[in-house]
Design an enzyme around this catalytic site. Structure first.
Site, mmCIF file in Angstrom:
data_model
loop_
_atom_site.group_PDB
_atom_site.id
_atom_site.type_symbol
_atom_site.label_atom_id
_atom_site.label_comp_id
_atom_site.label_asym_id
_atom_site.label_seq_id
_atom_site.Cartn_x
_atom_site.Cartn_y
_atom_site.Cartn_z
ATOM 1 N N THR A 1 0.828 -1.215 0.000
ATOM 2 C CA THR A 1 0.000 0.000 0.000
ATOM 3 C C THR A 1 0.855 1.254 0.000
ATOM 4 O O THR A 1 0.522 2.250 -0.647
ATOM 5 C CB THR A 1 -0.937 -0.012 1.231
ATOM 6 O OG1 THR A 1 -1.926 -1.020 1.022
ATOM 7 C CG2 THR A 1 -1.626 1.326 1.431
ATOM 8 N N SER B 1 1.473 -7.497 -1.111
ATOM 9 C CA SER B 1 2.195 -8.521 -0.343
ATOM 10 C C SER B 1 1.415 -9.827 -0.212
ATOM 11 O O SER B 1 1.984 -10.840 0.180
ATOM 12 C CB SER B 1 2.615 -7.997 1.024
ATOM 13 O OG SER B 1 1.535 -7.963 1.916
ATOM 14 N N THR C 1 1.509 -4.584 4.171
ATOM 15 C CA THR C 1 1.333 -4.971 5.571
ATOM 16 C C THR C 1 0.730 -6.367 5.742
ATOM 17 O O THR C 1 0.912 -6.991 6.777
ATOM 18 C CB THR C 1 0.426 -3.954 6.303
ATOM 19 O OG1 THR C 1 -0.856 -3.949 5.667
ATOM 20 C CG2 THR C 1 1.029 -2.569 6.299
ATOM 21 N N ASP C 2 0.014 -6.851 4.705
ATOM 22 C CA ASP C 2 -0.717 -8.113 4.908
ATOM 23 C C ASP C 2 0.196 -9.290 5.253
ATOM 24 O O ASP C 2 -0.170 -10.138 6.065
ATOM 25 C CB ASP C 2 -1.560 -8.450 3.659
ATOM 26 C CG ASP C 2 -2.750 -7.522 3.523
ATOM 27 O OD1 ASP C 2 -3.114 -6.880 4.530
ATOM 28 O OD2 ASP C 2 -3.318 -7.431 2.424
HETATM 29 N N1 ASP Z 1 -2.738 -5.437 0.438
HETATM 30 C C1 ASP Z 1 -1.666 -4.575 0.872
HETATM 31 C C2 ASP Z 1 -0.395 -5.406 0.906
HETATM 32 O O1 ASP Z 1 -0.201 -6.164 1.817
HETATM 33 C C3 ASP Z 1 -1.985 -4.004 2.201
HETATM 34 C C4 ASP Z 1 -0.985 -3.042 2.763
HETATM 35 O O2 ASP Z 1 0.131 -2.868 2.293
HETATM 36 O O3 ASP Z 1 -1.345 -2.408 3.786
HETATM 37 O O4 ASP Z 1 0.387 -5.305 -0.012
#
Ligand code: ASP
Length: 202
Positions: A12, A54, A85-86
């Protein structure tokens, strides 16, 4: 002046809005421009490894990241790895074992809102990650919402809140508050372990 390598992998933090939602597409040069002069006193060199959400990161990408860090760790004082973050906690955990005993800080961070968003938490997270990467405290960490968490203890607990990560069954490795960055040496002082690079188990 400390030299920190910033490796980007998407997520993100590097995303922009599109018709199909957020798409990771900004490279390190775009991201560096977005944070401008907010990080000073360190020399930042950047490298784009890949640009993925991710949820698509698998052991093959862990290997790419670990191999790249292994190739450059002697030339820099610390490494910041931006990541979605995932699955950040899984990558942090994998890197902790693949780079066991690495003598420099390797700090993963990301954000809940893209860096291109005016209210992004990414700037703050990056500043804390760079501070930790310049701290000379070796090991693999997650820096998020002013908390520094051991890579083997980080878990994502919130999908929207900026306090998205917690440290499971271990105190924080550090935090950023009115005293600046404070390291909890009871958590970061591991018994000395020779650096062992492993990329064959996953
Ligand atoms: N879907 C995103 C990822 O993990 C979520 C994020 O980065 O907060 O790449």
């Amino acid at each position: 002046m400390k030299k920190i390598l910033w490796i980007t992998t998407g997520g993100t933090i590097a995303s922009v809005s599109s018709e199909s939602g957020l798409v990771p597409s900004q490279d390190a040069a775009d991201l560096l421009q977005a944070i401008g002069t907010l990080i000073s006193g360190i020399k930042i060199v950047t490298e784009d490894l890949f640009t993925l959400d991710s949820s698509n990161i698998q052991p093959e990408e862990w290997r790419m990241i670990a191999r790249r860090i292994h190739a450059v760790y002697q030339q820099v004082d610390g490494i910041v790895l931006t990541h979605g973050t995932d699955t950040m906690a899984y990558t942090a955990s994998a890197l902790s074992y693949m780079l066991l005993g690495i003598p420099i800080p390797v700090v993963l961070t990301g954000s809940q809102l893209p860096l291109s968003h005016p209210l992004s938490d990414g700037v703050d997270n990056l500043r804390c990650a760079f501070a930790m990467a310049a701290s000379q405290v070796p090991g693999v960490y997650v820096a998020f919402d002013r908390r520094i968490i051991l890579g083997t203890r980080a878990v994502k607990v919130k999908t929207q809140g900026f306090d998205a990560f917690e440290s499971v069954n271990q105190k924080l490795a550090g935090r950023v508050d009115s005293r600046g960055l404070t390291i909890n040496t009871k958590v970061t002082d591991f018994p000395p372990h020779p650096y062992v690079f492993t990329d064959r188990w996953c």
